[in-house]
Motif scaffolding. Sequence first.
Motif, short mmCIF file in Angstrom:
data_model
loop_
_atom_site.label_atom_id
_atom_site.label_comp_id
_atom_site.label_asym_id
_atom_site.label_seq_id
_atom_site.Cartn_x
_atom_site.Cartn_y
_atom_site.Cartn_z
N THR A 1 6.17 10.17 1.84
CA THR A 1 6.66 10.91 0.66
C THR A 1 5.61 10.92 -0.44
O THR A 1 5.36 11.96 -1.08
CB THR A 1 7.96 10.28 0.13
N VAL A 2 4.99 9.77 -0.68
CA VAL A 2 3.96 9.67 -1.72
C VAL A 2 2.77 10.56 -1.36
O VAL A 2 2.21 11.25 -2.23
CB VAL A 2 3.51 8.21 -1.89
N GLN A 3 2.37 10.57 -0.10
CA GLN A 3 1.24 11.40 0.33
C GLN A 3 1.53 12.88 0.13
O GLN A 3 0.66 13.63 -0.33
CB GLN A 3 0.92 11.11 1.80
N THR A 4 2.75 13.29 0.44
CA THR A 4 3.12 14.70 0.28
C THR A 4 3.08 15.12 -1.18
O THR A 4 2.53 16.18 -1.54
CB THR A 4 4.53 14.96 0.86
N VAL A 5 3.65 14.28 -2.04
CA VAL A 5 3.68 14.59 -3.47
C VAL A 5 2.27 14.57 -4.07
O VAL A 5 1.91 15.45 -4.86
CB VAL A 5 4.58 13.57 -4.21
N ALA A 6 1.47 13.60 -3.67
CA ALA A 6 0.15 13.41 -4.28
C ALA A 6 -0.81 14.55 -3.98
O ALA A 6 -1.81 14.73 -4.70
CB ALA A 6 -0.46 12.09 -3.80
N GLN A 7 -0.54 15.34 -2.97
CA GLN A 7 -1.46 16.41 -2.59
C GLN A 7 -1.20 17.72 -3.31
O GLN A 7 -1.92 18.70 -3.12
CB GLN A 7 -1.40 16.62 -1.07
N ASP B 1 0.85 -1.20 0.00
CA ASP B 1 0.00 0.00 0.00
C ASP B 1 0.88 1.25 0.00
O ASP B 1 1.18 1.82 1.05
CB ASP B 1 -0.93 -0.01 1.21
N VAL B 2 1.29 1.66 -1.20
CA VAL B 2 2.19 2.82 -1.31
C VAL B 2 1.49 4.11 -0.90
O VAL B 2 2.16 5.12 -0.64
CB VAL B 2 2.74 2.95 -2.75
N SER B 3 0.16 4.09 -0.84
CA SER B 3 -0.57 5.30 -0.47
C SER B 3 -0.30 5.73 0.97
O SER B 3 -0.59 6.87 1.34
CB SER B 3 -2.08 5.09 -0.67
N LYS B 4 0.25 4.83 1.78
CA LYS B 4 0.54 5.15 3.18
C LYS B 4 1.94 5.69 3.39
O LYS B 4 2.30 6.07 4.51
CB LYS B 4 0.32 3.91 4.04
N THR C 1 -5.54 4.52 -8.57
CA THR C 1 -6.14 4.18 -7.29
C THR C 1 -5.21 4.46 -6.11
O THR C 1 -5.59 5.16 -5.16
CB THR C 1 -6.64 2.72 -7.27
N PRO C 2 -3.96 3.94 -6.10
CA PRO C 2 -3.07 4.27 -4.98
C PRO C 2 -2.72 5.75 -4.91
O PRO C 2 -2.53 6.29 -3.82
CB PRO C 2 -1.83 3.41 -5.25
N TYR C 3 -2.66 6.41 -6.06
CA TYR C 3 -2.35 7.85 -6.06
C TYR C 3 -3.47 8.63 -5.36
O TYR C 3 -3.19 9.50 -4.51
CB TYR C 3 -2.20 8.35 -7.50
N PHE C 4 -4.72 8.33 -5.71
CA PHE C 4 -5.84 9.04 -5.10
C PHE C 4 -5.95 8.74 -3.60
O PHE C 4 -6.29 9.62 -2.81
CB PHE C 4 -7.15 8.67 -5.80
N LYS C 5 -5.66 7.51 -3.23
CA LYS C 5 -5.66 7.15 -1.81
C LYS C 5 -4.59 7.94 -1.06
O LYS C 5 -4.81 8.42 0.05
CB LYS C 5 -5.46 5.65 -1.64
N ALA C 6 -3.42 8.09 -1.68
CA ALA C 6 -2.34 8.86 -1.06
C ALA C 6 -2.71 10.33 -0.92
O ALA C 6 -2.26 11.02 0.01
CB ALA C 6 -1.06 8.72 -1.89
N ALA C 7 -3.55 10.82 -1.83
CA ALA C 7 -3.98 12.22 -1.79
C ALA C 7 -5.06 12.45 -0.74
O ALA C 7 -5.52 13.59 -0.56
CB ALA C 7 -4.48 12.65 -3.16
#
Length: 269
Positions: free
Chosen positions: A134-140, A128-131, A168-174
């Motif tokens: 770094t991914v969360q910061t970028v995705a927002q 689950d890369v959305s968690k 899907t993982p991108y939106f979850k990270a956002a």
Amino acid sequence: MGTELTLVVFVLSGVAAGFFAGLFGIGGGLIMVPVLVYAFKTTGIASEHIVAVALGTSMAAIVFSAAQSAYGHFRRGSTSIEMIRSVVPWVIVGVAFGSAVASKTPEIPLLVFVACFQFFAAALMIIDVSKLGTVQTVAQGSFALKASSLVFGGVAALAGIGGGTLFTPYFKAAGMDPKVAIGTSAAIGLPLSLAGAVSYAWDGRHVALGPWMVGYINLPAMVALIAGTLLTVRLGVAVAHWLPSRVLAGSFSVFLVINGAHLLHSALT
């Protein structure tokens, strides 16, 4: 492989692809493309065009499963119309570029890319890369959304998929609710696959591939895949809303690894 058996294989592939399209918000291309590559090797299509035809045919077939999946999620209120409007223009540009690259890329490098993407998709199924922070910061970020949509569209065209595996993982990270992330990804798969089908048809318009072809799209294979897909996509949508999918995701990831390994072996031997 006889014509009848080949069509049966396409239909069964569509059955599996339709279910996973609804369940995971993917377009089904992860299943369709390898099957098409294997089958087209027995049908007399020139080897240098087999992968491009598999990608184009997959994109055309995904249009129908994506439409059903998108409608099913929309009826359940699990789509973000605002996000779809922001993403789609960039996705279409990416798809047009990706399909143009695919049509000019030799068979082996293109097949290696498809194989490696199967491995990547398998990893996304179980990690689950959305968690990741770094991914969360970028995705927002708004710029990241546009850039990612452009890249995801290009990668989707090169892999013959509907894009849900990436979105899907991108939106979850956002910060999007997981079910809305799946539904929104499914909805984006419709314009993405439609743009891909049109692009592959256009890019292959001058290539002599025989009867029942529209550019890089094989019509009998497309129809057979659609017939199978229409049987199960709504079932996948329903299951996604009440059944924990971790076990299924793990099983599907194993399937993808096996598929990727076989494609990679075929490309390098």
